[in-house]
Motif scaffolding. Structure first.
Motif, PDB file in Angstrom:
ATOM      1  N   GLU A 188      -2.889  -0.019  -4.918  1.00 35.06           N
ATOM      2  CA  GLU A 188      -4.112   0.625  -5.405  1.00 35.06           C
ATOM      3  C   GLU A 188      -3.801   1.559  -6.567  1.00 35.06           C
ATOM      4  O   GLU A 188      -4.535   1.628  -7.542  1.00 35.06           O
ATOM      5  N   TYR A 213       0.850  -1.178   0.000  1.00 33.29           N
ATOM      6  CA  TYR A 213       0.000   0.000   0.000  1.00 33.29           C
ATOM      7  C   TYR A 213       0.889   1.232   0.000  1.00 33.29           C
ATOM      8  O   TYR A 213       1.870   1.240   0.723  1.00 33.29           O
ATOM      9  N   PRO A 214       0.655   2.269  -0.755  1.00 38.49           N
ATOM     10  CA  PRO A 214      -0.484   2.491  -1.659  1.00 38.49           C
ATOM     11  C   PRO A 214      -0.243   2.081  -3.115  1.00 38.49           C
ATOM     12  O   PRO A 214      -1.124   2.298  -3.934  1.00 38.49           O
ATOM     13  N   TYR A 215       0.931   1.514  -3.446  1.00 42.35           N
ATOM     14  CA  TYR A 215       1.162   1.152  -4.854  1.00 42.35           C
ATOM     15  C   TYR A 215       0.098   0.191  -5.373  1.00 42.35           C
ATOM     16  O   TYR A 215      -0.330   0.271  -6.510  1.00 42.35           O
ATOM     17  N   PRO A 237     -11.058  17.098  -9.350  1.00 42.32           N
ATOM     18  CA  PRO A 237     -10.702  15.739  -9.753  1.00 42.32           C
ATOM     19  C   PRO A 237     -11.589  15.187 -10.873  1.00 42.32           C
ATOM     20  O   PRO A 237     -11.160  14.328 -11.639  1.00 42.32           O
ATOM     21  N   PRO A 260      -7.481  28.942 -12.294  1.00 43.49           N
ATOM     22  CA  PRO A 260      -8.806  29.427 -11.903  1.00 43.49           C
ATOM     23  C   PRO A 260      -8.819  30.902 -11.518  1.00 43.49           C
ATOM     24  O   PRO A 260      -9.840  31.571 -11.684  1.00 43.49           O
ATOM     25  N   GLY A 291      -8.071  21.671 -11.047  1.00 44.68           N
ATOM     26  CA  GLY A 291      -8.138  21.495  -9.603  1.00 44.68           C
ATOM     27  C   GLY A 291      -9.260  20.560  -9.194  1.00 44.68           C
ATOM     28  O   GLY A 291      -9.289  20.072  -8.070  1.00 44.68           O
ATOM     29  N   SER A 302      -1.807  15.477  -8.950  1.00 45.61           N
ATOM     30  CA  SER A 302      -2.816  16.339  -8.343  1.00 45.61           C
ATOM     31  C   SER A 302      -3.988  16.532  -9.299  1.00 45.61           C
ATOM     32  O   SER A 302      -3.799  16.503 -10.500  1.00 45.61           O
ATOM     33  N   PRO A 303      -5.168  16.776  -8.824  1.00 40.37           N
ATOM     34  CA  PRO A 303      -5.568  16.728  -7.424  1.00 40.37           C
ATOM     35  C   PRO A 303      -5.973  15.326  -6.968  1.00 40.37           C
ATOM     36  O   PRO A 303      -6.676  14.621  -7.680  1.00 40.37           O
ATOM     37  N   GLY A 304      -5.486  14.968  -5.827  1.00 41.21           N
ATOM     38  CA  GLY A 304      -5.896  13.723  -5.185  1.00 41.21           C
ATOM     39  C   GLY A 304      -5.679  12.470  -6.012  1.00 41.21           C
ATOM     40  O   GLY A 304      -6.472  11.550  -5.939  1.00 41.21           O
ATOM     41  N   ASP A 337      11.110   9.589  -6.174  1.00 44.62           N
ATOM     42  CA  ASP A 337      10.588  10.292  -5.004  1.00 44.62           C
ATOM     43  C   ASP A 337      10.521   9.430  -3.751  1.00 44.62           C
ATOM     44  O   ASP A 337      10.327   9.947  -2.666  1.00 44.62           O
ATOM     45  N   SER A 338      10.609   8.115  -3.887  1.00 43.34           N
ATOM     46  CA  SER A 338      10.303   7.286  -2.725  1.00 43.34           C
ATOM     47  C   SER A 338      11.519   7.143  -1.822  1.00 43.34           C
ATOM     48  O   SER A 338      12.660   7.318  -2.240  1.00 43.34           O
ATOM     49  N   PRO A 384     -12.452  25.227 -11.709  1.00 42.29           N
ATOM     50  CA  PRO A 384     -11.003  24.985 -11.650  1.00 42.29           C
ATOM     51  C   PRO A 384     -10.676  23.703 -12.411  1.00 42.29           C
ATOM     52  O   PRO A 384     -10.626  22.628 -11.843  1.00 42.29           O
ATOM     53  N   GLU A 437       2.717  14.086  -8.082  1.00 41.62           N
ATOM     54  CA  GLU A 437       1.730  13.538  -7.157  1.00 41.62           C
ATOM     55  C   GLU A 437       0.382  13.329  -7.824  1.00 41.62           C
ATOM     56  O   GLU A 437      -0.588  12.954  -7.168  1.00 41.62           O
ATOM     57  N   TYR A 448      -1.522  25.267 -18.428  1.00 39.37           N
ATOM     58  CA  TYR A 448      -1.606  25.395 -16.973  1.00 39.37           C
ATOM     59  C   TYR A 448      -1.938  26.849 -16.606  1.00 39.37           C
ATOM     60  O   TYR A 448      -2.777  27.121 -15.756  1.00 39.37           O
TER      61      TYR A 448
END
Lengths: 434, 338
Positions: free
Chosen positions: B102, B98-100, B193, B168, B191, B281-283, B299-300, B188, B279, B163
């Motif tokens: 998923e 986790y979280p890979y 999801p 927004p 922004g 983004s968003p979420g 990054d890990s 947005p 990352e 971008y």
């Protein structure tokens, strides 16, 4: 067809022979190394913005010892890879800037560093907190002289506060009242956002450290008596959610640089972040009149300043100039160096005995000395993959989008880190209390 | 065909000669080789010298890195130090940690969505534009160049431009919508999801649309006019002529465009990274396999990032390589010779 196939195979064999002849032999790769010659030391760093400052600082060392220092800075995000590649090839600098905690551990495991405890007496005078970031996890030895401690707090715009008749808040109620007032006046109360997820664990630490109970929770989680699903930690994540009305619109997509611009251009009254921002704020907008305060407590107990050791300077075990290198890092533990570092680079030096002239630094250090707690997720939860900071960063962003609640953010953090974290393993090395 | 006949007869000569040389002691060749054998060797050397430069470059820069990536994925790594052979443990990590565990499925789903959307929007519109231009619109060269123009911009520049335009607060897209009374559409884009990934896919289509169009145009130009004229004489309307004349003859370019789109979309990284960061983004709503790879490899905090990262790289390679191959074979059967 057959003949062509024969020719193909012949051609292939000949090419292979040529290729084999062209391949470099193993010995060729071994060249002289970056630094040679007595009386000079190379230093690598990730602080490209501090090159001029460091060069000035090292001039004093050269004057005193006659040892030349060649300071080289690599881009922050590339630094770890460049350093590791060089060390693996038996090269690299004589002295190197080392990341703290989990990232340091990889270099310790590779036997690339000279242990300094015992060799540099003055290290004993450093606080345990500062040394924790430079200590190997498995053997408990110190591998670097810490160069900076960073503290996390709230920055505020003094002019905007006085225009709106707001005092520095002492309690959480004062804080929300101030934020409401600013919002009513059309000013963004807090410049913070989730566009860059690495800023979110910092936001959580500032807002939540006191909520989860500071050191007592840290001790509990290190001993294994607590986990991240515990109600106080969930509440600390909830504290971030409570601030959402005071952040810019659509906070999940507001980037780190946007928040810096909002604060330095005086569009927002407060900024939540690390002590390293101070230098950037004053250089970007010299007219900006700002101060700092620790996040006011919800519980009515004392406000806590989260901190972490930024990194340290260590000696390359493969360096041909270990003596000179050691002499340099020893000097970097001296009061003389610490004072130069504070004055030139405007950061908090952990060297005992330094004095802070800069009012902002003074303010941050005073608050830190009053009451502090480690930046839990960075200090203890970056020793494995996935890291605590990555997990909570991504999930707080989802919370900002309304996809997750505090309970789920905490559960995901627990689920992620419990894959590698063993309670009791970290606390021996990194005691929170001196 | 004639060349091949000659070649096969020559090779049977060679075989005969070789057998003769082995069995018959009557003609001992100087140096143990017959004239034909020596010719063969000399030719082989000539061929080798011609092929060698390209072969060496290809081996050093393509085959070797790919094979080493495969090798790396089976080892445990400590930073950049290779450790023990661990079999498929790194692949297991991808699907269990986790979280890979998923993220890998979400990312794969996004890649598939990206491909479908690109096929419909980018290649669909690209085809329509190509047909329109092929049927002789006035200012043909201008339109062709105008549509192709965005393709000349570097991807990061495209990402950065959009971008800014989609910002927004001060982006021109939302300001334009509000100015034209469409303020209720404004949002947005990057922004939210629910719109972020689709927005990126459209930006990608915008920048790439000239590419399929040019390929389709070239293919259309190669179709003899007689077919179209014959169909016209027979009373076929515009749509029928496209559906039953042009489209079947466009299969070669459709194949190429589909396969290249697939490869591009499943290896997508740069545009998504420049618009959504590593990352996603968003979420995590814009996550693709390329970003997941970047996060694992760069990054890990995992000392074994090289192992797990390469495991994902190897899987991505086989996915893209396998599916493209199957497709190429399938489409090949649909091609019509004329």
């Amino acid at each position: 067809m057959r003949r062509f196939r024969v020719i193909h195979w012949f051609s292939f064999a000949i090419i292979c022979l040529i290729a084999a002849a062209c391949a470099p032999s193993e010995e060729v790769a071994n060249d002289e190394g970056d630094s040679s010659g007595r009386g000079s030391v190379t230093v690598w760093s990730w602080r490209t913005e501090d090159v001029a400052g460091y060069e000035k600082i090292f001039e004093t060392f050269t004057e005193e010892t006659g040892i030349e220092v060649e300071f080289k800075a690599h881009v922050n995000t590339e630094y770890d890879t460049i350093l590791e590649t060089a060390l693996k090839g038996g090269k690299g600098p004589d002295v190197m800037q080392l990341r703290a905690y989990g990232t340091l551990q990889q270099l310790v495991d590779g036997d690339y560093l000279v242990p300094l405890d015992g060799a540099i007496d003055r290290l004993e005078e450093f606080s345990d907190q500062a040394l924790a970031g430079a200590t190997g996890l498995k053997d408990g030895r110190v591998y670097g002289v810490p160069f900076a401690i960073q503290t996390l707090q709230v920055f505020y715009n003094k002019a905007i506060f006085s225009e709106n008749d707001i005092e520095v808040p002492e309690t959480y109620e004062d804080f929300t009242a101030a934020a409401e007032k600013l919002k009513g006046a059309g000013v963004t109360p807090i410049a913070a956002g989730g566009g860059d997820t690495w800023t979110l664990p910092i936001l959580h630490s500032v807002v939540g450290a006191e909520v989860y109970g500071g050191d007592s929770f840290v001790d509990g989680i290190l001993a294994g008596d607590q986990d991240f699903n515990s109600p106080e930690f969930v509440e600390s994540v909830g504290a971030v959610e409570d601030l959402m009305p005071y952040l810019p619109e659509d906070p999940a997509s507001v980037a780190y640089t946007d928040t810096q611009v909002m604060f330095t251009q005086e569009q927002a009254a407060m900024f939540i972040g690390g002590s390293w921002e101070a230098g950037y704020f004053s250089s970007t907008n010299p007219d900006l009149d700002f101060g700092t305060f620790a996040m006011p407590p919800r519980s009515g107990e004392e406000a806590l300043v989260p901190w972490f050791t930024d990194g340290s300077y260590g000696v390359n075990s493969q360096s041909p100039n270990t003596d000179e290198a050691q002499q340099l890092v020893e000097w970097m533990a001296s009061e003389e160096y610490g004072q130069l570092f504070v004055d030139e680079l405007k950061q908090i030096s952990p060297v005992p005995g330094v004095e802070f002239e800069d009012p902002i630094l003074q303010e941050m250090v005073a608050a830190y000395e009053e009451a502090n707690t480690p930046y839990l997720l960075l200090v203890y939860f970056r020793y494995g993959d996935p890291t605590g900071t990555d997990l909570i960063g991504a999930d707080i962003q989802k919370m900002m989008l309304g996809d997750l609640g505090p309970q789920e953010v905490a559960a995901s953090l627990e689920k992620g880190v419990s894959q590698w974290y063993e309670p009791g393993k970290l606390e021996e090395v990194t005691e929170t209390q001196p | 065909m004639r060349t091949r006949d000659r070649a096969s007869s020559a090779s049977s000569d060679l075989r005969g000669g070789a057998q003769h040389g082995e069995s018959g002691p009557s003609r001992p060749p100087p140096g143990g080789l017959t004239l034909k054998q020596r010719t063969t060797i000399r030719r082989a050397i000539t061929y080798a010298l011609f092929i060698a430069p390209a072969f060496l470059l290809f081996t050093m820069f393509i085959v070797y890195p790919m094979l080493s990536a495969m090798k790396f994925s089976f080892f445990n790594w400590n930073g950049l130090l290779q450790g023990d052979f661990v079999g498929i443990a790194n692949f297991q990590t991808l699907f269990t940690r986790y979280p890979y565990n998923e993220q890998v499925w979400t990312a794969l789903g996004h890649n598939a969505y990206f491909f479908v959307l690109t096929m419909v929007v980018q290649n669909g519109i690209g085809l329509a534009l190509a047909v329109a231009l092929d049927r002789g619109i006035r200012g043909r060269a201008f339109f062709r160049n105008a549509v192709f123009l965005p393709h000349l911009l570097p991807t990061v520049v495209v990402g950065f431009l959009w971008y800014l335009m989609l910002n927004p607060q001060f982006g021109v897209i939302n300001q334009g919508l509000e100015a034209t009374g469409l303020g209720w559409v404004a949002r947005p884009w990057l922004g939210d999801p629910s719109t972020a990934f689709t927005t990126i896919a459209f930006v990608n289509a915008w920048s790439w649309i000239g590419f399929p169009m040019v390929i389709f145009l070239a293919n259309l130009a190669s179709i003899p006019d007689e077919y179209d004229e014959a169909a016209k004489v027979d009373g076929a309307n515009s749509w029928q002529r496209f559906r039953y004349i042009s489209l079947p003859l466009l299969v070669p370019s459709l194949t190429i465009v589909t396969v290249l789109t697939f490869i591009g979309n499943f290896n997508a990284f740069d545009l998504v990274y420049s618009m959504a960061g590593s990352e996603a983004s968003p979420g995590g709503s814009t996550d693709v396999l390329g970003l997941l790879f970047y996060r694992i490899a760069f990054d890990s905090a995992d000392p074994n990032a090289v192992g797990v990262g390469n495991a994902l790289a190897v899987l991505m390679f086989f996915l893209v390589f396998g599916v493209s191959n199957v497709w190429l074979r399938m489409f090949k059967r649909k091609e019509i010779a004329y």
